[in-house]
Enzyme design. Structure first.
Site, PDB file in Angstrom:
ATOM      1  N   LYS A 130       0.866  -1.186   0.000  1.00  0.00           N
ATOM      2  CA  LYS A 130       0.000   0.000   0.000  1.00  0.00           C
ATOM      3  C   LYS A 130       0.894   1.225   0.000  1.00  0.00           C
ATOM      4  O   LYS A 130       2.036   1.168   0.480  1.00  0.00           O
ATOM      5  CB  LYS A 130      -0.876   0.008   1.250  1.00  0.00           C
ATOM      6  CG  LYS A 130      -2.095   0.878   1.151  1.00  0.00           C
ATOM      7  CD  LYS A 130      -3.250   0.207   0.443  1.00  0.00           C
ATOM      8  CE  LYS A 130      -4.394   1.158   0.195  1.00  0.00           C
ATOM      9  NZ  LYS A 130      -5.573   0.469  -0.348  1.00  0.00           N
ATOM     10  N   ASP A 170      -6.967   4.399  -4.611  1.00  0.00           N
ATOM     11  CA  ASP A 170      -7.654   4.262  -3.314  1.00  0.00           C
ATOM     12  C   ASP A 170      -8.252   5.652  -3.050  1.00  0.00           C
ATOM     13  O   ASP A 170      -8.452   6.422  -4.009  1.00  0.00           O
ATOM     14  CB  ASP A 170      -6.657   3.835  -2.221  1.00  0.00           C
ATOM     15  CG  ASP A 170      -7.343   3.461  -0.897  1.00  0.00           C
ATOM     16  OD1 ASP A 170      -7.972   2.397  -0.842  1.00  0.00           O
ATOM     17  OD2 ASP A 170      -7.263   4.240   0.078  1.00  0.00           O
TER      18      ASP A 170
HETATM   19  P1  NDP Z   1     -12.860   7.971  -2.915  1.00  0.00           P
HETATM   20  O1  NDP Z   1     -11.803   8.958  -2.661  1.00  0.00           O
HETATM   21  O2  NDP Z   1     -13.373   7.778  -4.284  1.00  0.00           O
HETATM   22  O3  NDP Z   1     -14.125   8.276  -1.963  1.00  0.00           O
HETATM   23  C1  NDP Z   1     -13.986   8.329  -0.576  1.00  0.00           C
HETATM   24  C2  NDP Z   1     -15.318   8.757   0.021  1.00  0.00           C
HETATM   25  O4  NDP Z   1     -15.227   8.660   1.440  1.00  0.00           O
HETATM   26  C3  NDP Z   1     -15.662  10.202  -0.296  1.00  0.00           C
HETATM   27  O5  NDP Z   1     -17.051  10.341  -0.304  1.00  0.00           O
HETATM   28  C4  NDP Z   1     -15.042  10.944   0.901  1.00  0.00           C
HETATM   29  O6  NDP Z   1     -15.618  12.191   1.177  1.00  0.00           O
HETATM   30  C5  NDP Z   1     -15.344   9.971   2.019  1.00  0.00           C
HETATM   31  N1  NDP Z   1     -14.334  10.124   3.078  1.00  0.00           N
HETATM   32  C6  NDP Z   1     -12.991   9.965   2.971  1.00  0.00           C
HETATM   33  N2  NDP Z   1     -12.386  10.212   4.143  1.00  0.00           N
HETATM   34  C7  NDP Z   1     -13.373  10.525   5.008  1.00  0.00           C
HETATM   35  C8  NDP Z   1     -13.397  10.868   6.371  1.00  0.00           C
HETATM   36  N3  NDP Z   1     -12.264  10.921   7.094  1.00  0.00           N
HETATM   37  N4  NDP Z   1     -14.615  11.112   6.945  1.00  0.00           N
HETATM   38  C9  NDP Z   1     -15.758  11.043   6.220  1.00  0.00           C
HETATM   39  N5  NDP Z   1     -15.792  10.722   4.917  1.00  0.00           N
HETATM   40  C10 NDP Z   1     -14.630  10.462   4.318  1.00  0.00           C
HETATM   41  O7  NDP Z   1     -12.289   6.589  -2.301  1.00  0.00           O
HETATM   42  P2  NDP Z   1     -12.785   5.105  -2.583  1.00  0.00           P
HETATM   43  O8  NDP Z   1     -14.243   5.083  -2.806  1.00  0.00           O
HETATM   44  O9  NDP Z   1     -11.860   4.507  -3.580  1.00  0.00           O
HETATM   45  O10 NDP Z   1     -12.429   4.402  -1.180  1.00  0.00           O
HETATM   46  C11 NDP Z   1     -13.371   4.328  -0.104  1.00  0.00           C
HETATM   47  C12 NDP Z   1     -12.954   3.219   0.860  1.00  0.00           C
HETATM   48  O11 NDP Z   1     -12.904   1.965   0.150  1.00  0.00           O
HETATM   49  C13 NDP Z   1     -11.572   3.372   1.495  1.00  0.00           C
HETATM   50  O12 NDP Z   1     -11.598   2.805   2.792  1.00  0.00           O
HETATM   51  C14 NDP Z   1     -10.688   2.515   0.594  1.00  0.00           C
HETATM   52  O13 NDP Z   1      -9.513   2.082   1.258  1.00  0.00           O
HETATM   53  C15 NDP Z   1     -11.629   1.362   0.323  1.00  0.00           C
HETATM   54  N6  NDP Z   1     -11.313   0.545  -0.837  1.00  0.00           N
HETATM   55  C16 NDP Z   1     -11.230   1.124  -2.086  1.00  0.00           C
HETATM   56  C17 NDP Z   1     -10.948   0.330  -3.183  1.00  0.00           C
HETATM   57  C18 NDP Z   1     -10.977   0.866  -4.564  1.00  0.00           C
HETATM   58  O14 NDP Z   1     -10.899   0.059  -5.501  1.00  0.00           O
HETATM   59  N7  NDP Z   1     -11.091   2.161  -4.783  1.00  0.00           N
HETATM   60  C19 NDP Z   1     -10.643  -1.109  -3.018  1.00  0.00           C
HETATM   61  C20 NDP Z   1     -10.866  -1.614  -1.685  1.00  0.00           C
HETATM   62  C21 NDP Z   1     -11.160  -0.796  -0.645  1.00  0.00           C
HETATM   63  P3  NDP Z   1     -14.797  13.526   0.768  1.00  0.00           P
HETATM   64  O15 NDP Z   1     -14.839  13.567  -0.714  1.00  0.00           O
HETATM   65  O16 NDP Z   1     -15.525  14.616   1.441  1.00  0.00           O
HETATM   66  O17 NDP Z   1     -13.396  13.327   1.319  1.00  0.00           O
END
Ligand code: NDP
Length: 450
Positions: A130, A170
């Site tokens: 990671k 991510d």
């Molecule tokens: P994105 O950046 O596309 O979206 C993240 C979302 O979560 C946004 O809506 C963001 O809001 C919100 N968010 C992030 N940090 C916080 C916080 N501290 N408090 C509240 N809301 C928060 O990321 P992904 O959708 O790719 O990833 C989301 C989760 O899924 C993570 O845990 C990631 O590790 C996991 N994941 C992702 C994979 C992938 O293929 N993308 C694979 C496996 C797991 P805002 O825009 O306001 O920050």
């Protein structure tokens, strides 16, 4: 008097804490795994003798580097870059890059540790890693993001490669960032190769990769519900987040007949009791991926409530899909979900539930799937992207989606094999941790003390 299992957990956690006292997220991730593995390890002393656990918690390599870049006003900015290469026993390091101000070495190590087990569960040949930076892409121009990505890759390129370490996206790293990173890698290496996944479809990407994590999470929830003769049809679903994982989880829930009533971002959550229909979801895709706006605009547009600074878990639902970030379901959120009748929790995000919340779900014996099983679809399709890149072929949408579906079913079967208790109840946490561990541990033993 403590029993041998408790003693073992306590001693091992003391060892981990002593090595890195401030890495709380890493401790949390290790503790969750050790709780599942302890009884299994005590029954299989060969793993202890070979010090497999001690080796698993020590990254094979950590790269920590400076990322200087120029903002639009010509000022020099400096961020930190990381790549944690955790374990390569079963394949090249594989795992995403996260760009978010909360990124620390502890967060990188927790994610890399989880990734080792997750990648093993997919049954594809991928080790775990990671990386990322404390850079915040929010409120930056495209050119600033590009200059940052170019600087980041100017150091990272010497540590990665299609047979060594293959990063992906991510939080904060989507198609735009992968494009800039890939462009710079190609430029400095002078080669066009599958060194990153999540690439654009015109330049080596796989169909279904953007959808894979969200779709896979819902496929996994569907498999769990099948064990009880249930389906998503007519079920009320609360989703957190509105990024990549949340958007496609919502899309798949709608396809399977469920009703999504919440989505969120770091500003708060929207509650749409009528349900987010396909047209409203298309607006969220546009709002988040093109305008890069805030979820509050949904409430303004469709006249539904927006709760600033809050998470959606007090809204009554049958199914909860946390898809935002770590530790977003606390003990009181879990208690509220259970009180309101929630029967299924599948983690789209990594470690979104605190240990106390997980214990409540396990005690209530609802269908609870940890992220390393439920969200493995993303890295699985990344693995399929690597395979297509090696063969210089592109599979069709249907072909990739079928393979994703099959992989999620296989992971579910693995959880059943290692997590089903005598009375029939399935502990998916044990199933995922033990199922993910065995293959990596066997490979480590076969490869000697390395
Ligand atoms: P994105 O950046 O596309 O979206 C993240 C979302 O979560 C946004 O809506 C963001 O809001 C919100 N968010 C992030 N940090 C916080 C916080 N501290 N408090 C509240 N809301 C928060 O990321 P992904 O959708 O790719 O990833 C989301 C989760 O899924 C993570 O845990 C990631 O590790 C996991 N994941 C992702 C994979 C992938 O293929 N993308 C694979 C496996 C797991 P805002 O825009 O306001 O920050």
């Amino acid at each position: 008097m403590k029993n041998p299992i408790e003693n073992f957990i306590q001693d091992f956690m003391a060892y981990v804490r002593a090595s890195d006292p401030h890495q709380l997220e890493f401790h949390q991730a290790v503790h969750e795994v050790i709780e599942s593995l302890a009884p299994y390890l005590l029954d299989h002393p060969k793993y202890m003798k070979m010090k497999i656990l001690e080796r698993l918690v020590e990254p094979e390599r950590v790269v920590h580097f400076r990322v200087p870049w120029l903002d639009d006003r010509g000022n020099i900015q400096v961020n930190r870059g990381f790549r944690v290469e955790m374990n390569s026993a079963i394949g090249p390091y594989k795992g995403g890059l996260r760009f978010h101000p909360t990124v620390t070495l502890s967060i990188m190590k927790f994610l890399a540790f989880e990734q080792v087990f997750k990648n093993s569960l997919t049954s594809l040949p991928m080790g775990g890693g990671k990386g990322g930076s404390d850079f915040d892409p929010k409120n930056k121009s495209d050119m600033e993001v590009m200059r940052f990505c170019q600087s980041f890759m100017t150091e990272l390129f010497r540590h990665i490669g299609p047979n060594t370490d293959v990063p992906a996206g991510d939080i904060g790293v989507g198609g735009r960032e992968i494009g800039f990173l890939f462009g710079q890698y190609k430029r400095v290496r002078n080669e066009f190769t599958g060194v990153l996944t999540g690439k654009g479809i015109e330049w080596g990407g796989s169909l279904i990769r953007p959808e894979a994590t969200g779709y896979g999470t819902v496929y996994f929830a569907k498999e769990m519900m099948n064990t009880k003769g249930e389906s998503l049809e007519g079920k009320v679903v609360c989703i957190s987040g509105s990024g990549n994982v949340a958007q496609f989880a919502a899309q798949k829930v709608l396809e399977l007949g469920g009703k999504v009533v919440t989505m969120s971002d770091s500003g708060g959550f929207i509650h749409d009791p009528d349900g987010i229909d396909p047209e409203k979801l298309a607006y969220i895709f546009q709002l988040k991926n093109e305008q890069r706006g805030r979820i509050k605009s949904y409430a303004d547009k469709y006249g539904c409530p927006f709760y600033a600074g809050q998470r959606p878990w007090r809204i009554a639902c049958d199914v909860a899909l946390p898809c935002a970030t770590e530790n977003e379901i606390h003990e009181d959120d879990a208690a509220m979900l259970l009180k309101n009748g929630c029967q299924v929790v599948a983690e789209g995000a990594n470690m979104p539930c605190t240990p106390e919340a997980v214990h409540l779900f396990l005690k209530a014996r609802i269908l609870y799937a940890p992220g390393k099983a439920a969200n493995a679809g993303g890295v699985a399709v990344s693995g399929l992207e690597m395979a297509q890149n090696s063969m210089r072929l592109n599979w069709t949408r249907e072909e990739v989606d079928d393979r994703l579906h099959t992989i999620m079913r296989t992971i579910h079967a693995m959880c059943l094999k290692h997590g089903q208790k005598r009375d029939g109840w399935i502990n998916y946490v044990d199933g995922a941790n033990i199922g993910g561990f065995v293959k990596v541990a066997q490979a480590m033993i076969a490869q000697g003390v390395v």
